[in-house]
Write a protein that holds these residues in place. Structure first.
Motif, PDB file in Angstrom:
ATOM      1  N   ASN A   1     108.353  89.065  -5.589  1.00  0.00           N
ATOM      2  CA  ASN A   1     109.749  89.362  -5.318  1.00  0.00           C
ATOM      3  C   ASN A   1     110.540  89.211  -6.612  1.00  0.00           C
ATOM      4  O   ASN A   1     110.533  88.141  -7.213  1.00  0.00           O
ATOM      5  CB  ASN A   1     110.294  88.402  -4.251  1.00  0.00           C
ATOM      6  CG  ASN A   1     111.690  88.768  -3.786  1.00  0.00           C
ATOM      7  OD1 ASN A   1     112.412  89.492  -4.472  1.00  0.00           O
ATOM      8  ND2 ASN A   1     112.075  88.262  -2.624  1.00  0.00           N
ATOM      9  N   PRO A   2     111.230  90.258  -7.075  1.00  0.00           N
ATOM     10  CA  PRO A   2     111.997  90.157  -8.328  1.00  0.00           C
ATOM     11  C   PRO A   2     113.057  89.071  -8.293  1.00  0.00           C
ATOM     12  O   PRO A   2     113.443  88.557  -9.345  1.00  0.00           O
ATOM     13  CB  PRO A   2     112.622  91.552  -8.463  1.00  0.00           C
ATOM     14  CG  PRO A   2     111.784  92.451  -7.615  1.00  0.00           C
ATOM     15  CD  PRO A   2     111.297  91.597  -6.485  1.00  0.00           C
ATOM     16  N   ASP A   3     113.537  88.713  -7.099  1.00  0.00           N
ATOM     17  CA  ASP A   3     114.580  87.684  -6.982  1.00  0.00           C
ATOM     18  C   ASP A   3     114.013  86.270  -6.959  1.00  0.00           C
ATOM     19  O   ASP A   3     114.763  85.303  -6.986  1.00  0.00           O
ATOM     20  CB  ASP A   3     115.408  87.918  -5.715  1.00  0.00           C
ATOM     21  CG  ASP A   3     116.102  89.275  -5.731  1.00  0.00           C
ATOM     22  OD1 ASP A   3     116.502  89.709  -6.830  1.00  0.00           O
ATOM     23  OD2 ASP A   3     116.231  89.886  -4.657  1.00  0.00           O
TER      24      ASP A   3
ATOM     25  N   THR B   1     109.761  82.081  -9.430  1.00  0.00           N
ATOM     26  CA  THR B   1     108.436  81.485  -9.593  1.00  0.00           C
ATOM     27  C   THR B   1     107.352  82.458  -9.144  1.00  0.00           C
ATOM     28  O   THR B   1     107.280  82.804  -7.965  1.00  0.00           O
ATOM     29  CB  THR B   1     108.319  80.184  -8.776  1.00  0.00           C
ATOM     30  OG1 THR B   1     109.414  79.328  -9.089  1.00  0.00           O
ATOM     31  CG2 THR B   1     107.017  79.476  -9.100  1.00  0.00           C
ATOM     32  N   PRO B   2     106.483  82.909 -10.051  1.00  0.00           N
ATOM     33  CA  PRO B   2     105.411  83.823  -9.637  1.00  0.00           C
ATOM     34  C   PRO B   2     104.310  83.069  -8.904  1.00  0.00           C
ATOM     35  O   PRO B   2     104.177  81.851  -9.022  1.00  0.00           O
ATOM     36  CB  PRO B   2     104.906  84.377 -10.967  1.00  0.00           C
ATOM     37  CG  PRO B   2     105.160  83.271 -11.940  1.00  0.00           C
ATOM     38  CD  PRO B   2     106.442  82.617 -11.486  1.00  0.00           C
ATOM     39  N   VAL B   3     103.531  83.812  -8.165  1.00  0.00           N
ATOM     40  CA  VAL B   3     102.317  83.259  -7.568  1.00  0.00           C
ATOM     41  C   VAL B   3     101.247  83.222  -8.656  1.00  0.00           C
ATOM     42  O   VAL B   3     101.123  84.153  -9.457  1.00  0.00           O
ATOM     43  CB  VAL B   3     101.854  84.127  -6.385  1.00  0.00           C
ATOM     44  CG1 VAL B   3     100.538  83.615  -5.826  1.00  0.00           C
ATOM     45  CG2 VAL B   3     102.923  84.138  -5.300  1.00  0.00           C
ATOM     46  N   VAL B   4     100.485  82.150  -8.709  1.00  0.00           N
ATOM     47  CA  VAL B   4      99.455  81.988  -9.722  1.00  0.00           C
ATOM     48  C   VAL B   4      98.087  82.145  -9.080  1.00  0.00           C
ATOM     49  O   VAL B   4      97.774  81.466  -8.088  1.00  0.00           O
ATOM     50  CB  VAL B   4      99.551  80.625 -10.421  1.00  0.00           C
ATOM     51  CG1 VAL B   4      98.497  80.509 -11.517  1.00  0.00           C
ATOM     52  CG2 VAL B   4     100.942  80.436 -11.009  1.00  0.00           C
ATOM     53  N   VAL B   5      97.275  83.046  -9.624  1.00  0.00           N
ATOM     54  CA  VAL B   5      95.913  83.279  -9.139  1.00  0.00           C
ATOM     55  C   VAL B   5      94.961  82.643 -10.143  1.00  0.00           C
ATOM     56  O   VAL B   5      94.979  82.977 -11.329  1.00  0.00           O
ATOM     57  CB  VAL B   5      95.613  84.779  -9.001  1.00  0.00           C
ATOM     58  CG1 VAL B   5      94.189  84.994  -8.512  1.00  0.00           C
ATOM     59  CG2 VAL B   5      96.602  85.421  -8.044  1.00  0.00           C
TER      60      VAL B   5
ATOM     61  N   LEU C   1      93.105  93.936 -17.453  1.00  0.00           N
ATOM     62  CA  LEU C   1      94.212  94.775 -17.011  1.00  0.00           C
ATOM     63  C   LEU C   1      94.384  94.564 -15.513  1.00  0.00           C
ATOM     64  O   LEU C   1      93.471  94.822 -14.734  1.00  0.00           O
ATOM     65  CB  LEU C   1      93.936  96.255 -17.297  1.00  0.00           C
ATOM     66  CG  LEU C   1      93.877  96.671 -18.767  1.00  0.00           C
ATOM     67  CD1 LEU C   1      93.511  98.149 -18.878  1.00  0.00           C
ATOM     68  CD2 LEU C   1      95.204  96.423 -19.447  1.00  0.00           C
ATOM     69  N   ALA C   2      95.564  94.092 -15.130  1.00  0.00           N
ATOM     70  CA  ALA C   2      95.849  93.847 -13.717  1.00  0.00           C
ATOM     71  C   ALA C   2      97.351  93.924 -13.508  1.00  0.00           C
ATOM     72  O   ALA C   2      98.132  93.553 -14.395  1.00  0.00           O
ATOM     73  CB  ALA C   2      95.319  92.484 -13.281  1.00  0.00           C
ATOM     74  N   ALA C   3      97.755  94.400 -12.351  1.00  0.00           N
ATOM     75  CA  ALA C   3      99.177  94.540 -12.055  1.00  0.00           C
ATOM     76  C   ALA C   3      99.816  93.169 -11.868  1.00  0.00           C
ATOM     77  O   ALA C   3      99.285  92.315 -11.149  1.00  0.00           O
ATOM     78  CB  ALA C   3      99.372  95.393 -10.803  1.00  0.00           C
ATOM     79  N   ASN C   4     100.971  92.965 -12.512  1.00  0.00           N
ATOM     80  CA  ASN C   4     101.679  91.693 -12.399  1.00  0.00           C
ATOM     81  C   ASN C   4     102.790  91.722 -11.356  1.00  0.00           C
ATOM     82  O   ASN C   4     103.386  90.686 -11.059  1.00  0.00           O
ATOM     83  CB  ASN C   4     102.276  91.290 -13.749  1.00  0.00           C
ATOM     84  CG  ASN C   4     101.215  90.872 -14.748  1.00  0.00           C
ATOM     85  OD1 ASN C   4     100.951  91.562 -15.708  1.00  0.00           O
ATOM     86  ND2 ASN C   4     100.590  89.734 -14.509  1.00  0.00           N
ATOM     87  N   ARG C   5     103.082  92.898 -10.825  1.00  0.00           N
ATOM     88  CA  ARG C   5     104.129  92.998  -9.797  1.00  0.00           C
ATOM     89  C   ARG C   5     103.528  93.630  -8.548  1.00  0.00           C
ATOM     90  O   ARG C   5     102.948  94.699  -8.606  1.00  0.00           O
ATOM     91  CB  ARG C   5     105.306  93.831 -10.302  1.00  0.00           C
ATOM     92  CG  ARG C   5     106.058  93.163 -11.437  1.00  0.00           C
ATOM     93  CD  ARG C   5     107.359  93.894 -11.747  1.00  0.00           C
ATOM     94  NE  ARG C   5     108.074  93.261 -12.840  1.00  0.00           N
ATOM     95  CZ  ARG C   5     108.896  92.232 -12.693  1.00  0.00           C
ATOM     96  NH1 ARG C   5     109.108  91.743 -11.486  1.00  0.00           N
ATOM     97  NH2 ARG C   5     109.502  91.689 -13.729  1.00  0.00           N
TER      98      ARG C   5
END
Length: 384
Positions: A268-270, A273-277, A16-20
């Motif tokens: 950023n919702p706009d 491309t998400p950051v990948v950890v 469980l981890a926040a995605n935003r």
């Protein structure tokens, strides 16, 4: 997949981890995992170290009848089972021999918030009375305070202090506090046949007690059920359901797809491309918002591995990741891996497998614009 059946004997890897993350976040990453216990003291708990800022932190429910816990093997009609799991959300259901049903859910809507509901249903034909407790057990690493009961105004809470964090557990329904065997918020219940009782809880871990308490109270009153349902439906659309005839294999395929999404963080919702950890576990060093962009260094081989779990359901996400990687090419067309580099170690060049991966994506989404965008980049990268 509407329902899962994971118990302590099933394949399990629940994160469980926040995605935003908002740009104003000033709290390090907080990652929780579900642990099925080998002992019968309490069959499951959610666990974290707050990024190595605490020795351990646990939260789990309990039911007391005549001052005796029902959370032992002798009282279960069926073991605690995970029935729903998606990135940042899970639900566990337990059935007891006295016809009580316990439902425990948890989610991470924000970086510093773990929250959910705990409810009990009387499925029998007799009146049942007892206490529903939520236990929060924290042992600090170094200086700090173990979890303990406090009262702020008319509100009973559990609080602790470890590292730079001051976690606060808050629960609706006007709970009292209990201390057996660990600090807990407790609600008395008296349920007739067919009746139920529930409470919403939030565990907020910010830098101050006041900030955590304020956020905890605010979290339980927001319309989070609608957001949660929308998130579950969205995840179902993005997940390929695989039926092999073997429940363990079906579970493994589902978890492989779901766990991969816990590594993606939207700043950023706009920004598509998400950051990948790469590593995101409860006992790893916490990632701060300032360090987040430094984590985004996937290699072509890792993108190829992600394609095995993201395709065919998420060609849009994989296409964005491939395009982002190609944008890192140098003027001479070389594409290097920057990880583990130093003045004494040169970065190594990426293997030319992004072309094949781009073709796989196109075969799924038939996006001509994507192919026209990446083709000149691929020509520059793959030319001798």
């Amino acid at each position: 997949m509407d329902r899962l059946d994971f118990n302590k004997h099933s394949p399990k890897a629940f994160i469980l981890a926040a995605n935003r993350w908002s740009d104003t976040s000033n709290v390090d990453d907080q990652v929780w995992s579900l642990v099925f216990n080998q002992s019968d003291a309490h069959p499951f708990h959610l666990y974290t170290t707050y990024g190595l800022q605490a020795r351990l932190a646990q939260i789990y429910p309990d039911i007391l009848i005549d001052n005796q816990s029902l959370m032992t093997g002798d009282h279960f009609q069926s073991p605690p089972t995970v029935t729903h799991y998606s990135p940042g959300f899970l639900r566990i259901i337990s059935h007891f021999k006295n016809d009580l049903k316990l439902t425990f859910s948890a989610e991470t809507p924000d970086l510093a918030i773990l929250m959910g509901t705990v409810s009990i249903d009387n499925l029998g034909k007799s009146l049942i009375a007892g206490s529903l407790a939520l236990i929060f057990h924290l042992i600090p690493l170094g200086k700090g305070k173990r979890s303990h009961a406090e009262k702020i105004g008319t509100h009973h809470i559990l609080s602790a202090q470890t590292g730079d964090l001051s976690p606060v557990l808050y629960m609706t329904g006007g709970p009292t506090v209990a201390n057996s065997p660990y600090p807990a918020l407790s609600l008395f219940f008296k349920l007739g046949p067919g009746e139920s009782q529930s409470a919403t809880w939030s565990l907020v871990s910010r830098n101050t007690l006041e900030g955590s308490f304020k956020s905890a109270r605010k979290a339980v009153v927001r319309p989070w059920h609608q957001t949660q349902q929308a998130s579950l439906m969205n995840h179902a659309r993005q997940t390929l359901e695989i039926n092999t005839g073997n429940p363990d294999w079906d579970a493994a395929f589902y978890l492989a797809q779901t766990i991969s999404h816990t590594h993606f963080i939207d700043r950023n919702p706009d920004q598509p491309t998400p950051v990948v950890v790469r590593s995101r576990l409860p006992d790893h060093q916490a990632i701060s918002p300032q360090m987040l962009l430094d984590q985004d260094d996937l290699t072509a081989l890792e993108l190829n591995h992600l394609a095995q779990v993201l395709l065919p359901q998420r060609p849009d996400l994989l296409a964005a990741l491939v395009q982002s990687r190609l944008n890192d090419r140098q003027e001479d067309g070389q594409l290097f891996v920057k990880r583990n580099t130093s003045p004494f170690i040169k970065p190594y060049r990426e293997p030319p497998i992004l072309a094949g991966l781009s073709l796989e994506i196109f075969e799924v989404n038939h996006d001509q614009d994507f192919l026209e965008t990446v083709f000149p980049m691929l020509c520059q990268v793959t030319q001798p």
